[in-house]
Motif scaffolding. Sequence first.
Motif, short mmCIF file in Angstrom:
data_model
loop_
_atom_site.label_atom_id
_atom_site.label_comp_id
_atom_site.label_asym_id
_atom_site.label_seq_id
_atom_site.Cartn_x
_atom_site.Cartn_y
_atom_site.Cartn_z
N UNK A 147 0.98 -1.20 -0.02
CA UNK A 147 0.10 -0.05 0.00
C UNK A 147 0.91 1.19 0.00
N UNK A 148 0.48 2.17 -0.80
CA UNK A 148 1.37 3.54 -0.77
C UNK A 148 0.01 4.56 -0.57
N UNK A 149 0.59 5.54 0.17
CA UNK A 149 -0.62 6.66 0.30
C UNK A 149 0.21 7.87 0.10
N UNK A 150 -0.51 8.90 -0.25
CA UNK A 150 0.07 10.30 -0.52
C UNK A 150 -0.04 11.08 0.96
N UNK A 151 0.55 12.04 0.91
CA UNK A 151 0.88 13.15 1.96
C UNK A 151 -0.47 13.31 2.53
N UNK A 152 -1.64 13.41 1.69
CA UNK A 152 -3.07 13.83 2.20
C UNK A 152 -3.67 12.39 2.77
N UNK A 153 -2.91 11.39 2.73
CA UNK A 153 -3.60 10.25 3.33
C UNK A 153 -4.46 9.52 2.24
N UNK A 154 -4.55 9.81 1.08
CA UNK A 154 -5.37 9.31 0.00
C UNK A 154 -4.46 8.23 -0.54
N UNK A 155 -5.21 7.04 -1.05
CA UNK A 155 -4.60 5.86 -1.54
C UNK A 155 -4.02 6.19 -3.03
N UNK A 156 -2.66 6.10 -3.39
CA UNK A 156 -2.06 6.18 -4.44
C UNK A 156 -1.74 4.81 -5.16
N UNK A 157 -1.49 3.87 -4.27
CA UNK A 157 -1.19 2.32 -4.96
C UNK A 157 -1.51 1.37 -3.97
N UNK A 158 -2.16 0.33 -4.71
CA UNK A 158 -2.47 -0.82 -4.04
C UNK A 158 -2.32 -2.10 -4.70
N UNK A 159 -1.64 -3.26 -4.22
CA UNK A 159 -1.45 -4.00 -4.79
C UNK A 159 -1.65 -5.43 -3.94
N UNK A 160 -2.42 -6.49 -4.31
CA UNK A 160 -2.72 -7.48 -3.38
C UNK A 160 -1.66 -8.65 -3.83
N UNK A 161 -0.86 -9.04 -2.76
CA UNK A 161 0.26 -9.97 -3.14
C UNK A 161 -0.05 -11.42 -2.40
N UNK A 162 -1.19 -11.56 -2.06
CA UNK A 162 -1.75 -12.86 -1.33
C UNK A 162 -1.20 -14.20 -2.13
N UNK A 163 -1.45 -14.19 -3.24
CA UNK A 163 -1.49 -15.21 -4.16
C UNK A 163 0.32 -15.52 -4.36
N UNK A 164 1.00 -14.63 -4.57
CA UNK A 164 2.44 -14.63 -4.34
C UNK A 164 2.94 -14.98 -3.23
N UNK A 165 2.38 -14.49 -2.12
CA UNK A 165 3.00 -14.88 -0.81
C UNK A 165 2.81 -16.34 -0.38
N UNK A 166 1.55 -16.71 -0.57
CA UNK A 166 1.08 -18.23 -0.42
C UNK A 166 2.03 -19.01 -1.60
N UNK A 167 2.46 -18.87 -2.65
CA UNK A 167 3.26 -19.63 -3.56
C UNK A 167 4.41 -19.67 -2.90
N UNK A 168 5.05 -18.74 -2.22
CA UNK A 168 6.46 -18.86 -1.78
C UNK A 168 6.34 -19.47 -0.57
N UNK A 169 5.28 -19.48 0.17
CA UNK A 169 5.10 -20.06 1.59
C UNK A 169 4.96 -21.75 1.40
N UNK A 170 4.53 -22.05 0.16
CA UNK A 170 4.24 -23.45 -0.37
C UNK A 170 2.97 -23.75 0.12
N UNK A 171 1.87 -22.76 0.34
CA UNK A 171 0.62 -23.05 0.60
C UNK A 171 -0.19 -22.58 -0.69
N UNK A 172 -1.06 -23.55 -1.29
CA UNK A 172 -1.61 -23.07 -2.65
C UNK A 172 -3.23 -23.46 -2.47
#
Length: 107
Positions: free
Chosen positions: A82-107
Motif C-alpha cells: 500500500x502506498x499513500x500520498x501525503x494527504x492520506x489518500x490511496x495512491x497504490x494498492x497491490x494484492x500479493x496474497x497469491x505470491x505470498x502463499x506460493x512462496x510459503x508453499x501453501x496453494x
Amino acid sequence: MKKVIIFNIIFCLLVIFICYTYFDSKSRSAVAYNYAASYVETNYEISRENIQAVEINYRMGMGLFEILLEDVSTKEIFSFEVDIRKDYSLYYFKDLTYVHRKNEGVQ
C-alpha cells in the motif's frame, strides 16, 4: 544567557520535529492498514472483527507499506503493498496474497 536560550529553542524545535515525524508515520501506518482491511473485508468477504494485523513494515527506499493480515478464524494470511500520498489518500494498492502463499508453499 543567550546561549542557553538559543539552545533551548533549538532543542524544542528538534523535539517538535521528531514528534511530528513519529506521529505522522504512525497515522500513515494506520491509514494503510485501514485500506488493506477494507479490501479484505470487501473482496474476501471476511468480517473486520476477524482481521488482525500480523506485520506492518514501511519500505524506506520505496515508500510503500508492506502489510500482512491474518484471518483469526481460519489462520489465512493476506499480503498487500500500500502506498499513500501525503494527504492520506490511496495512491497504490497491490494484492500479493497469491505470491505470498506460493512462496510459503501453501496453494
